[in-house]
Design a protein around this motif. Structure first.
Motif, PDB file in Angstrom:
ATOM      1  N   PHE A 102     -33.565 -20.968 -14.897  1.00  0.00           N
ATOM      2  CA  PHE A 102     -34.769 -21.518 -14.274  1.00  0.00           C
ATOM      3  C   PHE A 102     -34.691 -21.480 -12.748  1.00  0.00           C
ATOM      4  O   PHE A 102     -35.710 -21.300 -12.074  1.00  0.00           O
ATOM      5  CB  PHE A 102     -35.024 -22.933 -14.782  1.00  0.00           C
ATOM      6  N   ALA A 103     -33.490 -21.621 -12.197  1.00  0.00           N
ATOM      7  CA  ALA A 103     -33.347 -21.462 -10.747  1.00  0.00           C
ATOM      8  C   ALA A 103     -33.684 -20.035 -10.340  1.00  0.00           C
ATOM      9  O   ALA A 103     -34.306 -19.799  -9.298  1.00  0.00           O
ATOM     10  CB  ALA A 103     -31.918 -21.809 -10.327  1.00  0.00           C
ATOM     11  N   GLY A 104     -33.305 -19.077 -11.177  1.00  0.00           N
ATOM     12  CA  GLY A 104     -33.622 -17.683 -10.901  1.00  0.00           C
ATOM     13  C   GLY A 104     -35.110 -17.402 -10.947  1.00  0.00           C
ATOM     14  O   GLY A 104     -35.651 -16.690 -10.084  1.00  0.00           O
ATOM     15  N   ILE A 105     -35.791 -17.958 -11.936  1.00  0.00           N
ATOM     16  CA  ILE A 105     -37.241 -17.755 -12.050  1.00  0.00           C
ATOM     17  C   ILE A 105     -37.959 -18.357 -10.846  1.00  0.00           C
ATOM     18  O   ILE A 105     -38.767 -17.688 -10.181  1.00  0.00           O
ATOM     19  CB  ILE A 105     -37.770 -18.400 -13.348  1.00  0.00           C
ATOM     20  N   LEU A 106     -37.661 -19.617 -10.564  1.00  0.00           N
ATOM     21  CA  LEU A 106     -38.329 -20.293  -9.443  1.00  0.00           C
ATOM     22  C   LEU A 106     -37.952 -19.647  -8.108  1.00  0.00           C
ATOM     23  O   LEU A 106     -38.792 -19.513  -7.213  1.00  0.00           O
ATOM     24  CB  LEU A 106     -37.964 -21.779  -9.433  1.00  0.00           C
ATOM     25  N   GLY A 107     -36.692 -19.244  -7.986  1.00  0.00           N
ATOM     26  CA  GLY A 107     -36.244 -18.622  -6.749  1.00  0.00           C
ATOM     27  C   GLY A 107     -36.955 -17.300  -6.480  1.00  0.00           C
ATOM     28  O   GLY A 107     -37.351 -17.013  -5.334  1.00  0.00           O
ATOM     29  N   ALA A 108     -37.142 -16.493  -7.521  1.00  0.00           N
ATOM     30  CA  ALA A 108     -37.833 -15.214  -7.355  1.00  0.00           C
ATOM     31  C   ALA A 108     -39.282 -15.429  -6.926  1.00  0.00           C
ATOM     32  O   ALA A 108     -39.794 -14.738  -6.033  1.00  0.00           O
ATOM     33  CB  ALA A 108     -37.776 -14.425  -8.664  1.00  0.00           C
ATOM     34  N   LYS A 109     -39.929 -16.400  -7.560  1.00  0.00           N
ATOM     35  CA  LYS A 109     -41.329 -16.681  -7.206  1.00  0.00           C
ATOM     36  C   LYS A 109     -41.431 -17.272  -5.803  1.00  0.00           C
ATOM     37  O   LYS A 109     -42.346 -16.935  -5.037  1.00  0.00           O
ATOM     38  CB  LYS A 109     -41.939 -17.618  -8.245  1.00  0.00           C
TER      39      LYS A 109
END
Length: 467
Positions: A233-240
């Motif tokens: 989830f950190a990866g998803i939010l970080g990419a966005k």
């Protein structure tokens, strides 16, 4: 014209010609085609093409099962015929709006985890080999006992078996950034921050020997070695977040400001919000999985073996990757693998029965290689090309999988890794369980084969389906 070129041309014609194709990609076994008009596809015509083991529409793609190796050659010929190729990730983005919210979420989970699986497979094999080498009976063959093994050798084996799980959040964050449109190297650094040596080690905290850091006297902060969901989830939010920042930062400052703000904001959110919340979620998922696996008299294995291939057909089976990673990270073993192996082997047994019983040369040529593919751990050709087409063999395979899963639980089989099954999966049971593993697979295959031979298939079914 070569045979593969001929097949490629027939496939293009059967799905409505070049003008109906948006892009083409492939995975290990399937040609994945994005079409402009689904109604122009002549599926029965596609399925009659030589080397085609089945075809279906899923996740916004028309997927044609060709099998390992063959799909690469057909894809090359399709490209030579002037069709635009694309990566599987690009097609996933195009297909991303299809299906319901749950299916889209599971598909995203799969897109993130699939590139990571090879290193986890390698790690599992290393664990199996270490288990074999360290067995007293094996050491005795060389006149050794466990006490003779040097600490340096043990350290070397730990490097092989532990590294992937120690830095798993870095791999997951890297892949999530890649899938969701961020810069992968920023995701990699974010993931490495989650396992920084400056943070209390997660395994040390779990063992009680290390205390977590507390911010504001109630927010626990630890490293996330081996964790999955916090990095995901950190990866998803970080990419966005990175994409949002990049749109608002002047181009001249983009190189400096965008990664700086992305990492600063995301490590703060990851450590103080995402990490604590999803670490608790992971614990609930793990406890639920253990509760099912721990059901008495093999009931958990029977249920998982019964439903696993049904879930595979729905396309949401990638969630099992999360479960297996959690089992390996927490216990160093994976009881889930033997159960799903039984369900995979059983589908191969059902397809084998069809192939040996039918008098149709074309069906034999389809069913027998499909059963071999299943015995190597890939069931799509057997399921979509044979068993589901004639319905009954699929359900006989399900029954065989349930019986095999039951015995896998009764025998307490535990793999040293994940993601390889049936014949290749035997390498994960070099911990003294290899014979029981083979017995479970033979049981699953035999039950599915016998039921399919007796009740699941006759050439009359073939005629009914063809009619």
């Amino acid at each position: 014209m070569s045979e593969n070129r001929k097949i490629a041309k027939e496939i293009i014609d059967a799905i409505g010609g070049e003008e109906n194709i948006s892009s083409v990609a492939h995975c290990a076994t399937r040609l994945r085609i994005m079409v402009n008009d689904k109604e122009k596809i002549d599926q029965p015509k596609v399925e009659k093409i030589d080397k085609v083991k089945g075809a279906f529409f899923n996740s916004g793609q028309f997927q044609i099962i060709l099998g390992t190796g063959t799909v690469n050659r057909i894809f090359e010929e399709v490209e030579k015929l002037g069709i635009n190729g694309s990566t599987k990730a690009d097609q996933s983005k195009q297909a991303g709006k299809s299906g319901n919210a749950f299916q889209r979420a599971i598909r995203s989970l799969g897109d993130v985890f699939v590139p990571i699986i090879p290193v986890l497979v390698a790690t599992g094999l290393f664990m199996g080999l270490r288990g074999l080498v360290m067995q007293e009976k094996v050491l005795a063959l060389f006149g050794l006992v466990p006490g003779d093994i040097s600490e340096n050798f043990l350290l070397f084996t730990e490097i092989l078996t532990d590294t992937a799980f120690i830095f798993l959040p870095a791999l997951i964050a890297w892949s999530a950034f890649r899938v969701f449109g961020g810069t992968p190297i920023i995701g990699l650094i974010l993931g490495l921050m989650l396992v920084s040596p400056s943070l209390p080690n997660a395994w040390g905290v779990a063992g009680g020997g290390v205390e977590p850091l507390y911010f504001l006297n109630f927010i626990p902060v630890v490293g996330y070695q081996g964790s999955v969901l916090p990095a995901f989830f950190a990866g998803i939010l970080g990419a966005k977040l990175e994409r949002v920042i990049r749109k608002r930062v002047p181009e001249a400052l983009d190189l400096i400001i965008t990664p700086f703000l992305t990492l600063l904001i995301m490590i703060t959110v990851a450590l103080f919000v995402i990490g604590p919340i999803f670490h608790i979620v992971e614990e609930f998922i793990l406890e639920g999985t253990l509760a099912v696996l721990g059901l008495p008299i093999g009931l958990g294995g029977l249920l998982i073996g019964l439903f696993h291939q049904v879930i595979v057909v729905t396309g949401v089976h990638h969630i099992f990757n999360l479960l297996e990673i959690q089992l390996l990270e927490n216990f160093g073993s994976n009881p889930f693998n033997a159960i799903i192996t039984a369900s995979i082997a059983a589908q191969g047994g059902a397809a084998l029965a069809v192939g040996l019983k039918t008098k149709s040369a074309k069906l034999k040529a389809l069913a027998l290689p499909s059963s071999l593919s299943a015995f190597l751990g890939i069931t799509e050709p057997a399921i979509f090309g044979v068993n589901l087409r004639y319905v009954k063999p699929f359900f006989m395979g399900i029954i065989g999988g349930a019986v095999g899963g039951f015995f896998a639980s009764i025998f307490n089989l535990e793999a040293s890794g994940m993601s390889i099954t049936v014949i290749p999966g035997s390498l994960l049971y070099l911990n003294g369980q290899i014979l029981l593993y083979l017995v479970v697979n033979i049981i699953a295959i035999s039950v599915a084969f016998a039921l399919t031979w007796l009740f699941g298939y006759s050439d009359k079914e073939k005629e009914d389906v063809s009619a």
